[in-house]
Design an enzyme around this catalytic site. Structure first.
Site, PDB file in Angstrom:
ATOM      1  CE1 TYR A  52    -131.032 -38.828 -89.095  1.00 10.20           C
ATOM      2  CE2 TYR A  52    -131.312 -40.771 -87.728  1.00 10.20           C
ATOM      3  CZ  TYR A  52    -130.869 -39.472 -87.890  1.00 10.20           C
ATOM      4  OH  TYR A  52    -130.296 -38.804 -86.842  1.00 10.20           O
ATOM      5  CG  ASN A  87    -130.261 -26.458 -90.428  1.00 10.96           C
ATOM      6  OD1 ASN A  87    -130.468 -26.716 -89.244  1.00 10.96           O
ATOM      7  ND2 ASN A  87    -130.569 -25.300 -90.974  1.00 10.96           N
ATOM      8  CG  ASP A  89    -131.881 -28.907 -94.455  1.00 15.23           C
ATOM      9  OD1 ASP A  89    -131.236 -28.095 -95.151  1.00 15.23           O
ATOM     10  OD2 ASP A  89    -132.437 -28.587 -93.379  1.00 15.23           O
ATOM     11  CG  HIS A 106    -124.643 -30.861 -86.130  1.00 14.76           C
ATOM     12  ND1 HIS A 106    -125.664 -30.243 -85.450  1.00 14.76           N
ATOM     13  CD2 HIS A 106    -123.523 -30.605 -85.409  1.00 14.76           C
ATOM     14  CE1 HIS A 106    -125.181 -29.637 -84.360  1.00 14.76           C
ATOM     15  NE2 HIS A 106    -123.883 -29.836 -84.333  1.00 14.76           N
ATOM     16  CB  CYS A 114    -119.250 -48.243 -92.928  1.00 15.04           C
ATOM     17  SG  CYS A 114    -118.946 -49.749 -91.960  1.00 15.04           S
ATOM     18  CB  CYS A 117    -114.634 -49.434 -92.440  1.00  7.76           C
ATOM     19  SG  CYS A 117    -115.742 -49.541 -93.864  1.00  7.76           S
ATOM     20  N   GLY A 181    -131.668 -18.618 -86.404  1.00 10.85           N
ATOM     21  CA  GLY A 181    -132.471 -19.829 -86.240  1.00 10.85           C
ATOM     22  C   GLY A 181    -131.814 -20.912 -85.421  1.00 10.85           C
ATOM     23  CB  THR A 182    -128.903 -21.844 -83.983  1.00 12.71           C
ATOM     24  OG1 THR A 182    -128.358 -22.710 -82.988  1.00 12.71           O
ATOM     25  CG2 THR A 182    -128.047 -20.593 -84.083  1.00 12.71           C
TER      26      THR A 182
END
Ligand SMILES: [Zn+2]
Length: 238
Positions: A52, A87, A89, A106, A114, A117, A181-182
């Protein structure tokens, strides 16, 4: 016009952000679809964080493309507008689309939250201190491991964001729905697109390939989003 736009990984791919699918999506021989899971994080949080952090850095170095710019321009000219993007981004935002006109269904890759929590923080400017660390940070409040603020495979969509989409759909049908684009593999994407277009709305699919949504579209544009969307938007607003 009342407009809903839905975007997916194909739009960001044209800015150099690899999609999860295909061999270009592989990272150090790992399949990202298997790293982006609660199970992978439980097994090896350090590895998941490394991936990530690299992806965050790649996104920081990327620039919005002509598709992002066209969508921001369309939003300015619509009476009511919502973008639902899969996306994580920030390229739609950097192209000038206001936060209140956008739902990142998403999540947001620059959020660190966390794993237990409800503590969270947006980490856009803090990355460098974390990058040096060889350990996975812990929550300042409850000491559980922190994780990226994205929706992993097998996890529920964030309720507050789903509600924003539902509220927009409840306020009336759209004159125009664009899905770009999906591959629309998620049922809720198809469901939202169809509900929004209602009885008489236009449903434009922009995708080089056939998808599960294609059969419902009123117009199919078999081109990459960065090529097709600027032209579509210019035709709409002139
Ligand atoms: Zn916590």
């Amino acid at each position: 016009m009342r407009i809903l736009v839905i975007t997916g990984a194909g739009v960001s791919a044209e800015s150099g952000i690899p999609t999860f699918r295909g061999k270009d999506g592989y990272w150090r021989n790992f399949d990202p679809a298997k790293l982006a899971t609660p199970e992978a994080f439980a097994r090896d949080p350090k590895l998941v964080w490394e991936w990530y952090r690299e992806r965050r850095q790649r996104i920081r170095n990327a620039e919005p493309n002509a598709a992002h710019t066209a969508i921001a321009k369309l939003a300015e000219h619509a009476r009511e507008f919502l973008l639902v993007t899969q996306n994580v981004d920030d390229l739609h935002a950097r192209a000038g689309l206001p936060k209140e006109k956008m739902v990142q269904i998403h999540g947001d890759i620059f959020v660190t939250k966390c794993s237990r929590c409800d503590w969270s923080r947006r980490d856009y400017d803090h990355e460098h201190e974390h990058e040096q660390e060889d350990i996975v940070s812990k929550c300042a409040r409850c000491d559980a491991l922190v994780r990226p603020g994205v929706v992993w495979f097998g996890e529920q969509l964030p309720w507050s964001e789903v509600k924003r989409v539902e509220d927009f759909l409840d306020r009336g049908d759209c004159d125009l729905v664009i899905v770009a684009g999906t591959t629309a593999t998620f049922g809720y994407i198809i469901d939202w697109a169809l509900r929004a277009s209602g009885d008489g709305g236009e449903l434009i699919e922009v995708n080089p390939e056939e998808t599960s949504l294609s059969q419902f579209a009123t117009q199919l544009v078999r081109e990459p989003a960065a090529i097709a969307l600027p032209r579509i938007v210019d035709q709409l607003i002139c």
